[in-house]
Design an enzyme around this catalytic site. Structure first.
Site: not given
Length: 155
Positions: A58-59, A80, A88
């Site tokens: 996500f970052e 990954v 999610h």
């Protein structure tokens, strides 16, 4: 296998400055992806490589955006995401994919997409570039980033 038909990209990346942004989840798989990217960059003649680790996939987009702002010629994004029992997986995969695409299009800095989006760990290991893996998605992402950076110089 999903990699069937993938091209082998060999490009001289001498003089390029490349950032490799790697997530930290799934350490063994990430170590394989990162190793593959490093091998591919070395084979392409890229010597100016900065590796940055972020917590998760996500970052990746925000770190890739910062690298693009800092003048890197290309970014390799590695992560990954393995499907679980909640939504999610879809949220993180979508955010990483759309975020990295946005950074590339908005900045003009190519991003090699090395984010594995797998149903299970077996699929991830098959793509991680580890001994016994069928594919090396870290190397493929680095090769794509370098080849695109070289191609963009011609435009």
């Amino acid at each position: 296998m999903s990699g069937a038909g993938a091209p082998r990209v060999t490009t001289d990346g001498t003089g390029l400055r490349v950032a490799v942004i790697a997530a930290s989840w799934h350490t063994q798989i990430m170590d394989g992806l990162l190793g593959g990217a490093e091998r591919a960059l070395e084979a392409a003649g890229v010597t100016d490589v900065t590796i940055v680790r972020v917590p998760g996939s996500f970052e990746l987009p925000v770190a890739a955006a910062r690298a693009a702002q800092q003048g890197f010629d290309a970014v390799v994004a590695l992560g990954v995401v393995i499907r679980g029992g909640t939504p999610h997986f879809e949220y993180v995969c979508s955010a990483a994919t759309m975020g990295l695409t946005d950074v590339a299009v908005r900045t003009g800095v190519p991003i090699g997409f090395g984010v594995l989006t797998c149903d299970n760990e077996v699929q991830a290991f098959e793509r991680a570039g580890l001994p016994g893996s069928r594919e090396d998605k870290g190397a493929e992402a680095a090769e794509a980033a370098v080849a695109t950076a070289v191609a963009l110089r011609a435009l």
